[in-house]
Design a protein around this motif. Structure first.
Motif, PDB file in Angstrom:
ATOM      1  N   PRO A  33       0.823  -1.214   0.000  1.00  0.00           N
ATOM      2  CA  PRO A  33       0.000   0.000   0.000  1.00  0.00           C
ATOM      3  C   PRO A  33       0.857   1.263   0.000  1.00  0.00           C
ATOM      4  O   PRO A  33       1.635   1.463   0.927  1.00  0.00           O
ATOM      5  CB  PRO A  33      -0.805  -0.126   1.290  1.00  0.00           C
ATOM      6  N   ALA A  62      -4.935   6.851  -0.604  1.00  0.00           N
ATOM      7  CA  ALA A  62      -5.883   6.565   0.468  1.00  0.00           C
ATOM      8  C   ALA A  62      -7.073   5.836  -0.133  1.00  0.00           C
ATOM      9  O   ALA A  62      -7.484   6.130  -1.256  1.00  0.00           O
ATOM     10  CB  ALA A  62      -6.337   7.849   1.144  1.00  0.00           C
ATOM     11  N   VAL A  63      -7.608   4.886   0.602  1.00  0.00           N
ATOM     12  CA  VAL A  63      -8.710   4.076   0.089  1.00  0.00           C
ATOM     13  C   VAL A  63      -9.962   4.309   0.936  1.00  0.00           C
ATOM     14  O   VAL A  63      -9.891   4.339   2.158  1.00  0.00           O
ATOM     15  CB  VAL A  63      -8.348   2.570   0.103  1.00  0.00           C
ATOM     16  N   SER A  98     -14.902  -0.652   8.118  1.00  0.00           N
ATOM     17  CA  SER A  98     -13.642   0.038   7.858  1.00  0.00           C
ATOM     18  C   SER A  98     -13.326   1.044   8.968  1.00  0.00           C
ATOM     19  O   SER A  98     -12.165   1.316   9.261  1.00  0.00           O
ATOM     20  CB  SER A  98     -13.728   0.752   6.514  1.00  0.00           C
ATOM     21  N   TYR A 157     -13.293   1.968  12.952  1.00  0.00           N
ATOM     22  CA  TYR A 157     -13.148   1.139  14.144  1.00  0.00           C
ATOM     23  C   TYR A 157     -14.140   1.594  15.222  1.00  0.00           C
ATOM     24  O   TYR A 157     -14.083   2.742  15.669  1.00  0.00           O
ATOM     25  CB  TYR A 157     -11.709   1.211  14.669  1.00  0.00           C
ATOM     26  N   TRP A 185     -14.368   1.093  18.291  1.00  0.00           N
ATOM     27  CA  TRP A 185     -13.833   1.442  19.610  1.00  0.00           C
ATOM     28  C   TRP A 185     -13.159   2.809  19.614  1.00  0.00           C
ATOM     29  O   TRP A 185     -12.758   3.279  20.658  1.00  0.00           O
ATOM     30  CB  TRP A 185     -12.852   0.368  20.105  1.00  0.00           C
ATOM     31  N   LEU A 227      -6.039   8.264  13.379  1.00  0.00           N
ATOM     32  CA  LEU A 227      -5.174   7.089  13.569  1.00  0.00           C
ATOM     33  C   LEU A 227      -4.060   6.953  12.527  1.00  0.00           C
ATOM     34  O   LEU A 227      -2.899   6.740  12.890  1.00  0.00           O
ATOM     35  CB  LEU A 227      -6.031   5.813  13.643  1.00  0.00           C
ATOM     36  N   PRO A 228      -4.383   7.094  11.218  1.00  0.00           N
ATOM     37  CA  PRO A 228      -3.287   6.967  10.238  1.00  0.00           C
ATOM     38  C   PRO A 228      -2.208   8.029  10.443  1.00  0.00           C
ATOM     39  O   PRO A 228      -1.027   7.755  10.210  1.00  0.00           O
ATOM     40  CB  PRO A 228      -3.991   7.175   8.892  1.00  0.00           C
ATOM     41  N   LYS A 276      -1.412   9.393  13.368  1.00  0.00           N
ATOM     42  CA  LYS A 276      -0.703   8.970  14.567  1.00  0.00           C
ATOM     43  C   LYS A 276       0.348   7.925  14.194  1.00  0.00           C
ATOM     44  O   LYS A 276       1.497   7.996  14.620  1.00  0.00           O
ATOM     45  CB  LYS A 276      -1.719   8.373  15.540  1.00  0.00           C
ATOM     46  N   ALA A 277      -0.079   6.970  13.354  1.00  0.00           N
ATOM     47  CA  ALA A 277       0.843   5.913  12.925  1.00  0.00           C
ATOM     48  C   ALA A 277       2.010   6.489  12.131  1.00  0.00           C
ATOM     49  O   ALA A 277       3.094   5.943  12.111  1.00  0.00           O
ATOM     50  CB  ALA A 277       0.092   4.871  12.094  1.00  0.00           C
ATOM     51  N   ALA A 312     -15.283   8.259   6.839  1.00  0.00           N
ATOM     52  CA  ALA A 312     -14.254   7.503   6.100  1.00  0.00           C
ATOM     53  C   ALA A 312     -13.603   8.398   5.042  1.00  0.00           C
ATOM     54  O   ALA A 312     -12.388   8.315   4.814  1.00  0.00           O
ATOM     55  CB  ALA A 312     -14.872   6.275   5.457  1.00  0.00           C
ATOM     56  N   ARG A 350     -11.224  10.683   6.780  1.00  0.00           N
ATOM     57  CA  ARG A 350      -9.991   9.974   7.115  1.00  0.00           C
ATOM     58  C   ARG A 350      -9.049   9.953   5.898  1.00  0.00           C
ATOM     59  O   ARG A 350      -7.849  10.152   6.027  1.00  0.00           O
ATOM     60  CB  ARG A 350     -10.318   8.547   7.562  1.00  0.00           C
ATOM     61  N   ALA A 351      -9.659   9.724   4.722  1.00  0.00           N
ATOM     62  CA  ALA A 351      -8.857   9.695   3.500  1.00  0.00           C
ATOM     63  C   ALA A 351      -8.271  11.075   3.206  1.00  0.00           C
ATOM     64  O   ALA A 351      -7.100  11.206   2.838  1.00  0.00           O
ATOM     65  CB  ALA A 351      -9.697   9.212   2.333  1.00  0.00           C
ATOM     66  N   TYR A 383      -5.371  12.070   5.401  1.00  0.00           N
ATOM     67  CA  TYR A 383      -4.156  11.319   5.055  1.00  0.00           C
ATOM     68  C   TYR A 383      -3.342  12.052   3.987  1.00  0.00           C
ATOM     69  O   TYR A 383      -2.203  11.723   3.725  1.00  0.00           O
ATOM     70  CB  TYR A 383      -4.592   9.933   4.564  1.00  0.00           C
TER      71      TYR A 383
END
Lengths: 278, 265
Positions: free
Chosen positions: A88, A93-94, A102, A104, A106, A115-116, A118-119, A160, A163-164, A167
């Motif tokens: 990937p 971004a998908v 897709s 989460y 929690w 999250l992405p 942060k990673a 979603a 999020r993309a 990114y």
């Protein structure tokens, strides 16, 4: 009107951001094999909005997984910015069809979007700003601390998309993202995709089974054949840049284009492969 | 409207519960008073409750209760930490999973009580021996749940993590472990009750300090009301353990479909 070239040049066209060459995917099933994709070649220039449409079961999802580096092709290659895609890519971004799985459950909306980042090691303050901006872009600036499952399907898919956006990809790949939402929400989300594309100047690859959607959204429509899949037609959409759910869909060009794509899909379903690469 | 109805239903349930307990105590009292069973073996409910009240005011009782709670909680904690750590590693490495499968299936059904002599042989008549017994069965209970939980990661969620460049550690922390959490919590809830049974059993048989040993001492005294009072305490402890586990479950799994309340925004 319709640019019906079946054969694509074998070398990367200048300015191509994403380049798909003779891509093939064969699954091993038991002792036999199933050929999902025979040979797909196309180029996407930076900043394009391309829709990929095809009959159900034609391997759209397989194609997308190969494009996004989630699945290794058995033949051919995908290159992004001249680099062969083996995993990937960071520039892509998908947005998946199944937003409920897709995102989460929690994590809150802002944590899902963040999250992405942060990673990737983006520091907290900067991350929060990016996340907030992305959620505001999709009209969800008020839902930062909500959980995805507290939102409607359309809103979840907006998360979603946020999020993309957060990114900050060069290519945004969307896999039938609106297949599971109602018609009204779908229209709103289609306009959102057009706006995001225009605002951010990102390259968008939008996979759908909906002919009207492909014509309404795309600057270009790739029609796939039925399995084993090849590109049946590469069609440019000469509709005005500013699109509107009511007036654009009422244009004669729109009707012509959708009829044309419809015929191509019907042809694909019948398995009429005249003139296609073997 | 619905929440009002639910609250009313909850109240009715609680009232019925109290009625049930009172009915049980009354039956006990009457059976004991009737003299069908010798008073030496079956004291009346009222005698037992009075005795329980007296126990609750002695510092010695609380020391004994603390011993039991410490052995129980230490055993459970060791079991859970070890099971989550080992279960995650084994669950994520297919080779390890295959290699350990038959051993796990062999070791898991061995009753913890059956290893008491072994534990005593290794650690003597000590709390350590008791801990080995308390850890054994709960460990397997949680371990197997962790294996299932780790294997249950949604393919779309996994693809999402991969396409958004989440590395191994981030995937573990933000995807694998949260996916496994509902399984782990179910395992821990069951393991907590099992660990309590094993703690009392170990105290009875091995004789390490705690409620189990005190029950045995009251039996040999003989002190029937004291024995019955402590049995009631172990029952109460069981209820508390279960309530605490349920509360933890609701808190930790507030996002899970089994717990969450849908709220439109």
């Amino acid at each position: 009107m319709a640019d019906t070239t079946h054969e694509k040049p074998s070398e990367t066209r200048s300015g191509a951001l994403l380049s798909v060459r003779d891509l093939g995917k064969t699954y091993a099933v038991g002792s036999g094999e199933v050929e999902a994709i025979r040979s797909i070649s196309f180029d996407v220039r930076a900043g394009e909005l391309v829709c990929i449409v095809g009959p159900s079961g034609c391997g759209k999802t397989t194609l997308l997984k190969c494009l996004s580096g989630l699945l290794a092709p058995t033949a051919g290659s995908v290159a992004l910015d001249g680099q062969t895609v083996l995993a990937p890519p960071k520039k892509m971004a998908v947005v998946f069809q199944e937003y409920g799985r897709s995102l989460y459950p929690w994590l809150s909306v802002q944590d899902n979007v963040g999250l992405p980042l942060k990673a990737r090691g983006v520091p907290r303050g900067e991350r929060d700003d990016t996340v907030r901006a992305a959620l505001e872009e999709v009209g969800l600036g008020h839902a930062l601390t909500a959980f995805p499952w507290q939102l409607s399907g359309g809103m979840q898919q907006r998360v979603a998309i946020a999020r993309a956006i957060a990114y900050e990809p060069e290519v945004l790949v969307m896999d039938e993202p609106f297949a599971a939402v109602d018609a009204q929400t779908r229209a709103d989300l289609e306009d959102l995709v057009r706006r995001v594309w225009q605002d951010l100047g990102v390259t968008v690859l939008f996979v759908t089974h909906d002919i009207d959607e492909s014509v309404y959204l795309g600057e270009r429509v790739l029609v796939l054949s039925s399995s084993p899949t090849v590109v049946q037609e590469d069609l440019s959409v000469d509709l005005p840049a500013e699109r509107d759910q009511i007036s654009t869909r009422a244009l004669p060009q729109f009707t012509e284009l959708r009829t044309h794509v419809h015929e191509q899909i019907q042809r694909a379903k019948r398995g009429d492969r005249a003139g296609l690469p073997a | 409207m619905t929440s009002v109805a639910a609250a009313a239903a909850g109240r009715r349930q609680r009232v019925l519960g109290v009625v049930g307990i009172l009915g049980f105590l009354l039956t006990w009292e009457l059976v004991a008073l009737s003299g069908t069973v010798s008073r030496t073996y079956l004291p009346t409910a009222s005698t037992t409750l009075l005795r329980l009240g007296r126990e609750l005011t002695t510092p010695g009782f609380w020391a004994i209760l603390a011993d039991t709670v410490i052995t129980w909680s230490a055993g459970l904690a060791i079991a859970v930490v070890a099971a989550v750590a080992l279960g995650t590693v084994v669950g994520l490495v297919p080779f390890l999973e295959r290699a350990t499968h038959s051993s796990v299936e062999f070791l898991r059904p061995i009753p913890s009580v059956a290893i008491i002599p072994l534990a005593v042989l290794v650690a003597g008549l000590s709390r350590e021996a008791a801990l080995m017994v308390v850890v054994y069965a709960p460990f397997w209970q949680v371990f197997v749940q962790v294996l299932h939980g780790v294997a249950d990661v949604d393919p779309v969620a996994r693809d999402t993590a991969r396409s958004y460049g989440l590395g191994r550690l981030h995937r573990l922390r933000h995807l694998v472990l949260p996916t496994a959490l509902p399984y782990v919590i179910t395992g821990v809830r069951l393991a907590a009750s099992i660990a309590l049974v094993l703690t009392i059993t170990a105290e009875l048989v091995i004789g390490n300090p705690g409620l189990g040993r005190q029950i045995e001492l009251y039996r040999s005294a003989p002190d029937a009301p004291g024995l019955y009072a402590l049995v009631l305490v172990t029952g109460g402890l069981g209820i508390l353990v279960n309530l605490a586990a349920r509360a933890a479950e609701r808190r930790l799994l507030h996002w899970h479909p089994s717990v969450r309340r849908e709220a439109a925004l």
